[in-house]
Write an enzyme that holds these catalytic residues in place. Sequence first.
Site, PDB file in Angstrom:
ATOM      1  CB  CYS A  21     -16.127   0.294  -2.700  1.00 62.52           C
ATOM      2  SG  CYS A  21     -15.054   1.623  -2.190  1.00 62.52           S
ATOM      3  CG  ASP A  39      -2.177   0.889   0.914  1.00 67.34           C
ATOM      4  OD1 ASP A  39      -3.251   0.344   0.586  1.00 67.34           O
ATOM      5  OD2 ASP A  39      -2.053   2.150   0.987  1.00 67.34           O
ATOM      6  CG  ASP A  96     -10.277  -3.715  -2.687  1.00 71.64           C
ATOM      7  OD1 ASP A  96     -11.300  -3.597  -3.387  1.00 71.64           O
ATOM      8  OD2 ASP A  96     -10.245  -3.404  -1.480  1.00 71.64           O
ATOM      9  CG  ASP A 108       3.332   3.611  -7.164  1.00 73.89           C
ATOM     10  OD1 ASP A 108       2.267   3.003  -7.402  1.00 73.89           O
ATOM     11  OD2 ASP A 108       3.642   4.672  -7.725  1.00 73.89           O
TER      12      ASP A 108
HETATM   13  C1  LIG Z   1     -10.095   0.517  -1.526  1.00 74.24           C
HETATM   14  S1  LIG Z   1      -8.703   0.774  -0.536  1.00 74.24           S
HETATM   15  C2  LIG Z   1      -8.164  -0.888  -0.232  1.00 74.24           C
HETATM   16  C3  LIG Z   1      -8.952  -1.590   0.839  1.00 74.24           C
HETATM   17  C4  LIG Z   1      -8.306  -2.878   1.279  1.00 74.24           C
HETATM   18  N1  LIG Z   1      -8.134  -3.808   0.185  1.00 74.24           N
HETATM   19  C5  LIG Z   1      -9.112  -3.558   2.374  1.00 74.24           C
HETATM   20  O1  LIG Z   1      -9.792  -4.542   2.138  1.00 74.24           O
HETATM   21  O2  LIG Z   1      -9.052  -3.087   3.516  1.00 74.24           O
HETATM   22  C6  LIG Z   1      -7.531   1.316  -1.695  1.00 74.24           C
HETATM   23  C7  LIG Z   1      -6.106   1.432  -1.141  1.00 74.24           C
HETATM   24  O3  LIG Z   1      -5.242   1.723  -2.249  1.00 74.24           O
HETATM   25  C8  LIG Z   1      -4.152   2.451  -1.738  1.00 74.24           C
HETATM   26  N2  LIG Z   1      -3.433   3.041  -2.883  1.00 74.24           N
HETATM   27  C9  LIG Z   1      -3.693   4.175  -3.577  1.00 74.24           C
HETATM   28  N3  LIG Z   1      -2.786   4.349  -4.552  1.00 74.24           N
HETATM   29  C10 LIG Z   1      -1.935   3.289  -4.486  1.00 74.24           C
HETATM   30  C11 LIG Z   1      -0.786   2.904  -5.213  1.00 74.24           C
HETATM   31  N4  LIG Z   1      -0.324   3.634  -6.228  1.00 74.24           N
HETATM   32  N5  LIG Z   1      -0.152   1.775  -4.860  1.00 74.24           N
HETATM   33  C12 LIG Z   1      -0.599   1.024  -3.818  1.00 74.24           C
HETATM   34  N6  LIG Z   1      -1.682   1.349  -3.085  1.00 74.24           N
HETATM   35  C13 LIG Z   1      -2.342   2.457  -3.419  1.00 74.24           C
HETATM   36  C14 LIG Z   1      -4.801   3.431  -0.783  1.00 74.24           C
HETATM   37  O4  LIG Z   1      -3.853   3.912   0.142  1.00 74.24           O
HETATM   38  C15 LIG Z   1      -5.886   2.563  -0.147  1.00 74.24           C
HETATM   39  O5  LIG Z   1      -5.428   2.029   1.074  1.00 74.24           O
END
Ligand SMILES: C[S@@+](CC[C@H](N)C(=O)[O-])C[C@H]1O[C@@H](n2cnc3c(N)ncnc32)[C@H](O)[C@@H]1O
Length: 402
Positions: A337, A137, A275, A165
Site C-alpha cells: 500500500c 506474520d 502483501d 518470519d
Molecule cells: C501490509 S501488512 C499486511 C496486511 C494483511 N495482508 C491484511 O490484509 O490485513 C504487512 C504485515 O507484514 C508483517 N511483517 C513484517 N515483517 C514480516 C516478516 N519478516 N515476516 C512476516 N510478516 C512480516 C507485519 O507485521 C504486518 O502485519
Amino acid sequence: MADPSMPPLPAAFLRFLEQNQIDAAVYSAAHALPRYVRLKEQAVLELVEIEEELGVKLTRVAWLPGFFSLPPDAQIAGSCAYQQGKLYGIDAASGAAVAALEVSHCDHVLDLCAAPGAKLCMVAELLGASGSLTAVDIAQPRLAACRTMLQKYGLGSRIRLYLGDGTTFSLLPLKETTKLPDFHLGAEGEISTDSRLEVLKYYGEWRPGKSRKQKRATKLAKHLGIPVQRGDEPELFFYGKESGVVGMKVVDLPQSKCMHSEATLQDGYDKVLVDAECTHDGSLKHIIKYEQWGWDTFERRFLDADRVASITLLQLQLLTNGFRLLKPGGTLVYSTCSFTKTQNEGVVERFLTNQANAELKEVDPAKHWPCRPGDLPHTLRFDPVTSNTSGLFIAKIVKRVT
Ligand SMILES: C[S@@+](CC[C@H](N)C(=O)[O-])C[C@H]1O[C@@H](n2cnc3c(N)ncnc32)[C@H](O)[C@@H]1O
C-alpha cells in the site's frame, strides 16, 4: 480541489512525496473516500435487512463481487450484522489483490504477511470447503487480531496460522485429507483420553511450552527493555479443524515437511500472497489515523532513509521466499500500500533479474477494474483519484514450468 477537512501534510512527509515523485493532491480525497465492506455469501441475501439496520445504502461495487461501498462516515461496528460476522471491512483495492490470485477450490494457499487478516478472510471465503490456507506474520499482537477475525467470521476451519518470519518460513502445505483423530471427544470438543499432551486437539490454538530458563530470560529482557529474540522456528498460533493439523503429534509438528528437506517443488503452494510490509503512504486509512496519532510517529516509523532502505530489502526477501515456496505453474501476488516506485516496481524488477523462471502476468479480471497500469508490464496501481479506493500496487507473478 483540496479537501478543506484534511489538515496540511507535514514537511517531512511532503519531502518524502517529492523524493518519490508522488503527487500530494492524491491525499485531498482522503476524507471523502467511501468505506468498503465484503458481505459473506449468505449475507448478500439479507442485504435489505442489513441496510435497514445500518441506516445507510450499501452500493454494490460492480467490478468486484461481494463488495459494497458505504458513505465515508457510516458506522458499522455497533451493528448486529457486523457483530454476527455477516460483513467485514476491507478496501476494494485489497479485494482486487486477492481477486488477482484467482483462488480456485482445492488450492493450497500461503499468505506470508497475513495480519490483521482482511485479505486472509477473503481468501478463506473463496477457498470454501476445500484446499488449505497457511498464514504467517511476525507480529504477535497483530496475529492475535487475525485469529479473532477468523473466529468471528467463522472462516478459520482450514487455516494454520503461524507466528514466524516470512523471509525464512519453510513449511509446505499439508495436502493429505484430514484424518479425524483416533480418540473420543468430550462435549466441549476436548480430548477425553490421556493423549491430550501428545495429540493436537480438535479445534483451537496451540502455544509451544517454554522452558523455565527461557521464561526467566524473556522476563529479564522485557524488564531491561531489550527486544526479545524469537527462535527461528515458526510457532503454530492457531489452527482449524480441517487444517490437517488435528491428530498430529505435537512432537511431529516442527518436522512437517519443509522446503529445504526432502520435498520436491511440486509440494509447494498453488497460490502465494505477499502483501508486504511497506511505508503505508498509500493507505489513506493510515494517513488519516496519523493526523490523530501524531506525524512524528509516522516519521520515526517510516520516513527515515535507513528504514526505507531496510523495508525494500525486507520486501525483496519476502517476495523471494514466497516464490521459493510456490509450485511450478503456481501464481504469486505481490502487493503493497505504498505509492513509491522503489517499494513496488523497484522490488519486482530486482526480483525478476535473479529469477529466470518468474514471469509477470496479466491479471485477467483487471480489464474491468478502475485502476491504472504500473511502470512494469501487467502491474496495476489503485489510487483514490483513479479508483475511488485506497492506494495499492499489484503484481501477478507466475512460476514457469520448466
Ligand atoms: C501490509 S501488512 C499486511 C496486511 C494483511 N495482508 C491484511 O490484509 O490485513 C504487512 C504485515 O507484514 C508483517 N511483517 C513484517 N515483517 C514480516 C516478516 N519478516 N515476516 C512476516 N510478516 C512480516 C507485519 O507485521 C504486518 O502485519
